[in-house]
Write a protein that holds these residues in place. Sequence first.
Motif, mmCIF file in Angstrom:
data_model
loop_
_atom_site.group_PDB
_atom_site.id
_atom_site.type_symbol
_atom_site.label_atom_id
_atom_site.label_comp_id
_atom_site.label_asym_id
_atom_site.label_seq_id
_atom_site.Cartn_x
_atom_site.Cartn_y
_atom_site.Cartn_z
ATOM 1 N N TRP A 38 -5.250 -18.812 -0.002
ATOM 2 C CA TRP A 38 -4.293 -17.627 0.274
ATOM 3 C C TRP A 38 -3.351 -17.243 0.268
ATOM 4 C CZ3 TRP A 38 -7.088 -13.733 -3.096
ATOM 5 C CH2 TRP A 38 -7.982 -13.794 -3.364
ATOM 6 N N LYS A 39 -2.416 -17.015 -0.171
ATOM 7 C CA LYS A 39 -1.238 -17.090 0.229
ATOM 8 C C LYS A 39 -0.361 -14.930 1.426
ATOM 9 C CE LYS A 39 0.633 -20.884 -0.499
ATOM 10 N NZ LYS A 39 1.599 -22.984 -0.581
ATOM 11 N N SER A 40 0.320 -15.799 2.595
ATOM 12 C CA SER A 40 0.407 -14.245 2.534
ATOM 13 C C SER A 40 1.721 -13.372 1.596
ATOM 14 C CB SER A 40 1.354 -14.777 4.166
ATOM 15 O OG SER A 40 0.334 -15.194 4.740
ATOM 16 N N PHE A 41 1.884 -12.352 1.228
ATOM 17 C CA PHE A 41 2.677 -11.730 0.811
ATOM 18 C C PHE A 41 2.649 -10.070 1.466
ATOM 19 C CE2 PHE A 41 4.758 -8.733 -2.484
ATOM 20 C CZ PHE A 41 5.845 -9.940 -3.185
ATOM 21 N N GLN A 42 3.461 -9.661 1.703
ATOM 22 C CA GLN A 42 3.599 -8.118 2.874
ATOM 23 C C GLN A 42 4.208 -7.139 1.397
ATOM 24 O OE1 GLN A 42 4.837 -8.080 6.683
ATOM 25 N NE2 GLN A 42 2.989 -6.880 6.550
ATOM 26 N N LEU A 43 3.232 -6.072 0.860
ATOM 27 C CA LEU A 43 3.825 -5.031 0.430
ATOM 28 C C LEU A 43 5.085 -4.306 0.692
ATOM 29 C CD1 LEU A 43 0.910 -4.556 -1.789
ATOM 30 C CD2 LEU A 43 3.076 -5.328 -3.041
ATOM 31 N N SER A 44 4.491 -3.918 1.671
ATOM 32 C CA SER A 44 5.566 -2.938 2.567
ATOM 33 C C SER A 44 5.456 -3.512 4.273
ATOM 34 C CB SER A 44 4.718 -1.748 3.048
ATOM 35 O OG SER A 44 4.354 -1.124 1.608
ATOM 36 N N PRO A 45 6.261 -4.711 4.200
ATOM 37 C CA PRO A 45 7.098 -5.720 5.785
ATOM 38 C C PRO A 45 7.229 -4.219 6.953
ATOM 39 C CG PRO A 45 8.494 -6.427 3.718
ATOM 40 C CD PRO A 45 7.434 -4.840 3.502
ATOM 41 N N ASN A 46 7.529 -3.066 6.113
ATOM 42 C CA ASN A 46 7.985 -2.384 7.391
ATOM 43 C C ASN A 46 7.033 -1.173 8.001
ATOM 44 O OD1 ASN A 46 10.420 -3.959 7.568
ATOM 45 N ND2 ASN A 46 11.745 -3.022 5.769
ATOM 46 N N LEU A 47 6.018 -0.965 7.308
ATOM 47 C CA LEU A 47 5.659 -0.095 7.429
ATOM 48 C C LEU A 47 4.714 -0.091 9.570
ATOM 49 C CD1 LEU A 47 2.966 2.109 5.716
ATOM 50 C CD2 LEU A 47 1.581 0.409 5.795
ATOM 51 N N ILE A 48 4.174 1.335 8.864
ATOM 52 C CA ILE A 48 3.956 1.097 10.355
ATOM 53 C C ILE A 48 2.694 1.581 10.516
ATOM 54 C CG2 ILE A 48 4.773 3.016 12.992
ATOM 55 C CD1 ILE A 48 7.287 3.192 11.772
ATOM 56 N N THR A 49 2.130 0.544 11.472
ATOM 57 C CA THR A 49 0.801 1.049 11.426
ATOM 58 C C THR A 49 0.536 2.570 12.204
ATOM 59 O OG1 THR A 49 0.330 -1.095 12.311
ATOM 60 C CG2 THR A 49 -1.878 0.510 12.083
#
Length: 209
Positions: A38-49
């Motif tokens: 499984w490789k990392s990918f972020q759809l919303s890297p700047n998303l604030i929790t």
Amino acid sequence: MKVEIWSDILCPFCYIGKRKFEQALAQFAEKDTVEITWKSFQLSPNLITDPSISTTNSLAKNKNIPVEQAQQMIDRVTFIAKNVNLDYDFEKAVVANSYDAHRLLHFAKEKGIQNELKEKLLRAYFVEGKNIADFDTLIDIGQSIGLDFNELKHLFNSKLYSEEVAKDIEEAQEIGVRGVPFFVFDRKFAVSGAQETPTFLSVLEKANA
């Protein structure tokens, strides 16, 4: 055979794609020879929790669309998920950045239990309404599959595996990944999206041949 899958924990089609790929794998004669990474990918890297905001409102804001349209998208993907026996609960889902969960996936890969962790994280987000950016939650999930508590604590008190996450994301850009899930078979064949089971089976057989 090596199958690399770029995927994000916040991606509803990534979980659906995982199920369809697993169905194909179950029918594949040489399934025992397949190694999954499984490789990392972020759809919303700047998303604030932000547990106080609903996924519908978050999606509407993120995509700059009306809330009603965002809800229709969520309803549609929930229906599609049901077809592969996944019960998505977006009412409970916590808006969370997936970065630290990706670091945890790299740690689990080193321990040989990455696939088990991926399933737990997807289930935690889409079905159980857990905050996958919360360190205590991630530690609990890690422990549930046998990862060591002290090692998990050390991981989240550090920047461990940040480079590995960045490298995966950079690699995705290099090979032209525009969205996820994205499956690469022995670096020869690629499948983009949550395709149907027969498509995955066909590519498995082609790559094997």
